[in-house]
Design a protein around this motif. Structure first.
Motif, mmCIF file in Angstrom:
data_model
loop_
_atom_site.group_PDB
_atom_site.id
_atom_site.type_symbol
_atom_site.label_atom_id
_atom_site.label_comp_id
_atom_site.label_asym_id
_atom_site.label_seq_id
_atom_site.Cartn_x
_atom_site.Cartn_y
_atom_site.Cartn_z
ATOM 1 N N PRO A 336 98.968 65.720 -31.757
ATOM 2 C CA PRO A 336 98.960 65.545 -30.474
ATOM 3 C C PRO A 336 100.303 65.752 -30.101
ATOM 4 O O PRO A 336 101.341 65.443 -30.744
ATOM 5 N N PRO A 337 101.111 66.687 -29.038
ATOM 6 C CA PRO A 337 100.105 67.525 -28.115
ATOM 7 C C PRO A 337 99.892 68.706 -28.644
ATOM 8 O O PRO A 337 99.131 69.400 -27.931
ATOM 9 N N ILE A 338 100.003 69.389 -29.755
ATOM 10 C CA ILE A 338 99.831 70.597 -30.182
ATOM 11 C C ILE A 338 98.377 71.144 -30.407
ATOM 12 O O ILE A 338 97.599 70.273 -30.780
ATOM 13 N N ASN A 339 98.272 72.023 -29.629
ATOM 14 C CA ASN A 339 96.917 72.713 -29.758
ATOM 15 C C ASN A 339 95.786 71.638 -28.769
ATOM 16 O O ASN A 339 94.693 71.472 -29.424
ATOM 17 N N TRP A 340 96.508 71.096 -27.872
ATOM 18 C CA TRP A 340 95.605 70.133 -27.002
ATOM 19 C C TRP A 340 94.237 70.690 -26.183
ATOM 20 O O TRP A 340 93.358 69.973 -25.950
ATOM 21 N N LYS A 341 94.430 72.048 -26.090
ATOM 22 C CA LYS A 341 93.330 72.626 -25.270
ATOM 23 C C LYS A 341 92.128 72.464 -26.029
ATOM 24 O O LYS A 341 91.039 72.508 -25.539
ATOM 25 N N LYS A 342 92.125 72.642 -27.358
ATOM 26 C CA LYS A 342 90.975 72.313 -28.406
ATOM 27 C C LYS A 342 90.396 70.962 -28.656
ATOM 28 O O LYS A 342 89.658 70.614 -28.799
ATOM 29 N N LYS A 351 93.774 66.291 -20.023
ATOM 30 C CA LYS A 351 94.507 67.791 -20.299
ATOM 31 C C LYS A 351 95.995 67.651 -19.651
ATOM 32 O O LYS A 351 97.043 68.142 -20.375
ATOM 33 N N GLU A 352 96.046 67.021 -18.653
ATOM 34 C CA GLU A 352 97.365 67.192 -17.665
ATOM 35 C C GLU A 352 98.370 66.111 -18.462
ATOM 36 O O GLU A 352 99.644 66.573 -18.804
ATOM 37 N N ASP A 353 98.100 65.096 -19.038
ATOM 38 C CA ASP A 353 98.859 64.256 -19.771
ATOM 39 C C ASP A 353 99.300 64.920 -21.031
ATOM 40 O O ASP A 353 100.562 64.891 -21.332
ATOM 41 N N LEU A 354 98.520 65.451 -21.795
ATOM 42 C CA LEU A 354 98.849 66.267 -22.988
ATOM 43 C C LEU A 354 99.856 67.285 -22.785
ATOM 44 O O LEU A 354 100.746 67.643 -23.518
ATOM 45 N N ASN A 355 99.575 68.245 -21.734
ATOM 46 C CA ASN A 355 100.206 69.141 -21.263
ATOM 47 C C ASN A 355 101.746 68.876 -21.057
ATOM 48 O O ASN A 355 102.617 69.502 -21.336
#
Length: 641
Positions: A336-342, A351-355
């Motif tokens: 986290p947060p790298i490659n959070w979309k997966k 998604k908003e928090d990780l982005n």
């Protein structure tokens, strides 16, 4: 000729007249008494070893009448029997010397009992119960908080019942005895991540990790596709939140030496597992204090799901990583947060928090003038600039964080982190590496380090550095002549140098399958540790009046050069010796170099700590006041204490 032989040939010439006899008799008597006292004392404490004859058995005087007891080596080969076997089979002879030294030093010498069995994993400066007294904000309670005065233990920390000598390297990378680290918590908590598993009386380390399900080797290969791991340009690495240090363990086959750290109580015994595997590691945390390393130390830093909030506190933790990274060094982040979309659903975050977290990390990296090399799959890599020439120009408008002013960049012993960028040394050209470029490994080990060639280490010239390198080669040859364990394959893996200076001892051992933790005392020249790292070695600062940030039984071999003279007016001798005993494995070895008078005092304490010891001559012969105290820690556990 040894001191003992010289004493037997002591000779006073006869007088030739009554007048001269009456004049010289008082002077002769005084001279005779002084000479005999000195030489007999030197013989008594120095032993009968002669460096010119390494095949001779070492002897210790057992009484004033000059009779001696030979310490018979206990080995299975005739060749090994020719040198000192320090396997703790000669307590009777050593105790005879120790008892006399003790009686002269104190009428009631202190004995050191075994601590209760529950202290078998005691870490004094990271004690969980003591830590609860301190603020939980920003994990301050997990930092070093050392006992003092009556809180200090004055007993010997026992090994757990059933303790066995670890497997030799490289087998130890993959397997350890369960009795040595009897914990199953991680085998349950990290079962699906392949960190560790129990296999009968053994622990097995498959090389897995949270972010490398295909194993550490495959994960490192993926990193190698993004940065140069194979050409010797990357040698020292820092693994933050290391788990059981599988990343560092598998880097060793690539000639990359990682300093791994994790907090004491994040996961039970994770750093202890790493050390049992024979992998460099220490207890540590990013909280309020600087990491105990100098500026510009590591070629690469790494975080694999280490759960450190890099974006918080004005980016303070990334700013600290920037301080310890070499110019041109790399930072690798996976999890986290790298490659959070997966992964966002599995991470149970929006998604908003990780982005937002990733954007904040990217912003801090830009403010440090780091360049993002690439984000490929689960891995993202940034690179620190080679100098700050362009960075200072580009940051005129954006002044946050500012550059630090007047603070010693290498100072890191209870020094607080600050939200300011550590400035790199000035350069004359935009293509120049700030502070000087290091050679590629292995040439950097013996090449004159940039800090020395540029004159930034007080009192150390290029010539002095080269002489120091040769001196330690000579000293290690002497150690091999008097300690036959040096020739036993796999006997030593984890080594501690308590006063590393320029790292010469570690450099002389570079061809052995071991690693050395080079400690630079906090009261010594702090710039020396930067030289250690420029040589491609690792280490830390340490105050030997306090405990070290490691578990009991970390080291197979401890080397202490002039440590007791350095600390003679700072704390009690037994404070240091008890800490040495805590971190030394059963049947481990200690080499102490110091003035003979200091060594006699050290020996009088050491021999009351279930240690067997022997004073032998300096590598330059018996007439040198500096001597060497060799110690073997006896085997005992909580069960038979």
């Amino acid at each position: 000729m040894g001191v003992r032989s010289a004493a037997t040939k002591l000779h006073i010439p006869p007088a030739h007249s009554a007048a001269r006899r009456s004049f010289f008799l008082p002077l002769a008597a005084v001279a005779l008494l002084c000479s005999a006292s000195y030489l007999l004392g030197a013989w008594h404490h120095g032993g009968g070893f002669s460096p010119s004859s390494p095949s001779r058995s070492v002897t210790i005087a057992t009484d004033i009448s000059c009779t001696t007891t030979t310490l018979t080596p206990s080995t299975t080969t005739a060749a090994a029997a020719q040198s000192l076997d320090f396997s703790a089979h000669h307590a009777a002879a050593v105790d005879a010397v120790a008892s006399r030294a003790a009686s002269s030093a104190s009428s009631a010498p202190r004995r050191y009992p075994a601590c209760p069995a529950e202290y078998s994993e005691y870490t004094p400066c990271e004690d969980v119960k003591r830590s609860l007294r301190y603020p939980r904000d920003r994990l301050v309670y997990r930092e070093r908080h050392c006992p003092s005065g009556r809180e200090r233990l004055r007993c010997l920390v026992p090994a757990p019942a059933g303790y066995r000598n670890p497997f030799p390297w490289p087998a130890s990378r993959d397997v350890a005895w369960f009795a040595n680290v009897p914990h199953k918590e991680l085998t349950v908590e990290k079962a699906v991540q392949n960190w560790i598993r129990v296999d009968g009386d053994k622990l097995r380390f498959p090389g897995g990790g949270t972010m490398f399900p295909h194993g550490a080797d495959a994960y490192i290969d993926d990193i190698g596709k993004l940065i140069p791991l194979h050409d010797g340009s990357i040698r020292t690495a820092l693994d933050t939140g290391c788990g059981v240090a599988s990343w560092g363990a598998y880097l060793l086959s690539r000639d990359i030496l990682a300093m791994s750290f994790a907090p004491r109580d994040s996961h039970e015994a994770q750093v202890q597992f790493a050390l049992e595997r024979g992998v460099p590691a220490m207890i540590g945390v990013l909280a309020s204090n600087r990491l105990t390393y100098p500026a510009r130390a590591f070629d690469m830093a790494h975080c694999s799901r280490c759960l450190i909030p890099w974006h918080l506190y004005d980016g303070l933790y990334l700013i600290e990583l920037d301080r310890v990274l070499r110019p041109g060094g790399y930072w690798i982040l996976s999890g986290p947060p790298i490659n959070w979309k997966k992964y966002w659903k599995g991470w149970e975050r929006s998604k908003e928090d990780l982005n937002a977290e990733q954007e904040a990390i990217e912003a801090v990296a830009r403010s440090l003038c780091w360049k993002k090399i690439k984000e490929a799959g689960d891995i993202a890599v940034w690179q620190k600039p080679a100098n700050h020439a362009g960075c200072k120009a580009s940051r005129k408008a954006a002044k946050s964080p500012p550059f630090c002013s007047k603070k010693n960049a290498d100072a890191a012993w209870y020094d607080k982190m600050e939200a300011c960028v550590t400035p790199l040394p000035e350069v004359s050209d935009a293509s120049e590496v700030a502070g000087g470029a290091v050679k590629k490994w292995p040439h950097r080990l013996t090449a004159v380090p940039p800090r020395v060639s540029r004159g930034t280490v007080k009192g150390v010239t290029a010539k002095a550095f080269q002489q120091d390198t040769e001196l330690w080669k000579k000293r290690v040859r002497h150690y091999k002549a008097v300690i036959n364990q040096f020739e036993q394959k796999g006997r030593y893996r984890n080594v501690l140098d308590m006063n590393a200076r320029l790292g010469g001892f570690a450099a002389a051992l570079a061809s052995y399958p071991l690693w050395v933790m080079n400690m630079v005392p906090a009261v010594a020249n702090s710039s020396a540790l930067g030289v250690v790292y420029e040589r491609g070695l690792i280490g830390s600062y340490q105050d030997w009046c306090e405990g070290t940030s490691t578990y009991p039984r970390t080291y197979d071999l401890i080397h202490a050069d002039s440590v007791f003279t350095l600390y003679k007016s700072r704390c009690e001798m037994d404070t240091i010796l008890l800490e040495m005993d805590r971190v030394l494995r059963p049947e481990g070895t200690v080499i102490i170099r110091d003035d003979v008078d200091m060594l006699v005092k050290v020996k009088s304490v050491a021999d009351r700590m279930r240690w067997d010891s022997q004073i032998v001559d300096h590598e330059d012969g018996p007439l040198v006041r500096e001597k060497i105290l060799l110690v073997a820690k006896t085997y005992w556990t909580a069960k038979n204490q």
